[in-house]
Design a protein around this motif. Structure first.
Motif, short mmCIF file in Angstrom:
data_model
loop_
_atom_site.label_atom_id
_atom_site.label_comp_id
_atom_site.label_asym_id
_atom_site.label_seq_id
_atom_site.Cartn_x
_atom_site.Cartn_y
_atom_site.Cartn_z
N THR A 121 0.84 -1.19 0.00
CA THR A 121 0.00 0.00 0.00
C THR A 121 0.88 1.24 0.00
O THR A 121 1.75 1.38 0.88
N ILE A 122 0.64 2.12 -0.97
CA ILE A 122 1.37 3.39 -1.02
C ILE A 122 0.49 4.47 -0.44
O ILE A 122 -0.73 4.48 -0.64
N SER A 123 1.11 5.38 0.29
CA SER A 123 0.38 6.51 0.87
C SER A 123 1.33 7.69 0.98
O SER A 123 2.55 7.53 0.80
N ARG A 124 0.78 8.86 1.24
CA ARG A 124 1.63 10.04 1.38
C ARG A 124 1.05 11.00 2.40
O ARG A 124 -0.16 11.04 2.62
N ASP A 125 1.95 11.76 3.00
CA ASP A 125 1.58 12.81 3.95
C ASP A 125 2.22 14.09 3.43
O ASP A 125 3.43 14.31 3.62
N ASN A 126 1.45 14.91 2.74
CA ASN A 126 2.02 16.10 2.11
C ASN A 126 2.51 17.12 3.14
O ASN A 126 3.42 17.89 2.86
N ALA A 127 1.92 17.11 4.31
CA ALA A 127 2.37 18.03 5.35
C ALA A 127 3.79 17.70 5.80
O ALA A 127 4.54 18.57 6.23
N LYS A 128 4.14 16.43 5.69
CA LYS A 128 5.49 15.98 6.06
C LYS A 128 6.38 15.74 4.84
O LYS A 128 7.52 15.32 4.98
N ASN A 129 5.83 15.99 3.64
CA ASN A 129 6.58 15.75 2.40
C ASN A 129 7.15 14.34 2.37
O ASN A 129 8.32 14.12 2.01
N THR A 130 6.32 13.39 2.74
CA THR A 130 6.78 12.01 2.87
C THR A 130 5.82 11.06 2.18
O THR A 130 4.59 11.23 2.27
N VAL A 131 6.37 10.08 1.50
CA VAL A 131 5.57 9.01 0.90
C VAL A 131 6.00 7.70 1.55
O VAL A 131 7.17 7.54 1.93
N TYR A 132 5.05 6.80 1.69
CA TYR A 132 5.29 5.53 2.38
C TYR A 132 4.95 4.36 1.47
O TYR A 132 4.13 4.48 0.55
N LEU A 133 5.56 3.23 1.75
CA LEU A 133 5.19 1.98 1.09
C LEU A 133 5.10 0.91 2.17
O LEU A 133 6.12 0.47 2.71
N GLN A 134 3.88 0.54 2.50
CA GLN A 134 3.65 -0.53 3.46
C GLN A 134 3.67 -1.85 2.70
O GLN A 134 2.88 -2.04 1.77
N MET A 135 4.56 -2.73 3.08
CA MET A 135 4.73 -4.00 2.39
C MET A 135 4.40 -5.14 3.34
O MET A 135 5.09 -5.32 4.36
N ASN A 136 3.35 -5.88 3.02
CA ASN A 136 2.92 -7.01 3.83
C ASN A 136 3.07 -8.30 3.03
O ASN A 136 3.21 -8.28 1.81
N SER A 137 3.03 -9.41 3.74
CA SER A 137 3.13 -10.73 3.10
C SER A 137 4.31 -10.78 2.13
O SER A 137 4.18 -11.23 0.99
N LEU A 138 5.44 -10.34 2.60
CA LEU A 138 6.61 -10.26 1.73
C LEU A 138 7.07 -11.63 1.28
O LEU A 138 6.97 -12.63 2.01
#
Length: 120
Positions: A69-86
């Motif tokens: 799952t990709i997500s972002r927090d523009n207030a923190k200028n950060t993007v995330y990638l949650q990786m499950n079931s690797l």
């Protein structure tokens, strides 16, 4: 310009989870879409996921759908990638990228990469 710094990589067993982060700095007002790519040893770099500026639109390569799952927090200028079931085949260097043009699939800025290793 824009600087991107990834973090959160590491070694995990198959079935485990990791959360990657990518912090942007500099002229962040230039950023629209953001994405994650990966490159495994001996293979070409491949697209993993992307997200629009508002966060409402997200796209994934078929091999990670339902697990990442990709997500972002523009207030923190950060993007995330949650990786499950690797899976072991997820092992690669993961790169964050930022685009200046929405929906162009052209990324002008790249991070240095973070290693993800999934053991079987």
């Amino acid at each position: 310009q824009v600087q991107l710094v990834e973090s959160g990589g590491g070694l995990v067993q198959a079935g485990g989870s990791l959360r990657l982060s990518c912090a942007a700095s500099g002229r962040t007002f230039l950023i629209t879409d953001m994405g994650w790519f990966r490159q495994a040893p001996g293979k070409e770099r491949e697209f993993v996921a992307a997200i629009g500026w508002s966060g409402e639109s997200a796209y994934y390569v078929d091999s990670v759908k339902g697990r990442f799952t990709i997500s972002r927090d523009n207030a923190k200028n950060t993007v995330y990638l949650q990786m499950n079931s690797l899976k072991p085949e997820d092992t690669a260097v993961y790169y964050c990228a930022a685009s200046r043009t929405p929906r162009s699939r052209e990324y002008a800025y790249w991070g240095q990469g973070t290693q993800v290793t999934v053991s079987s």
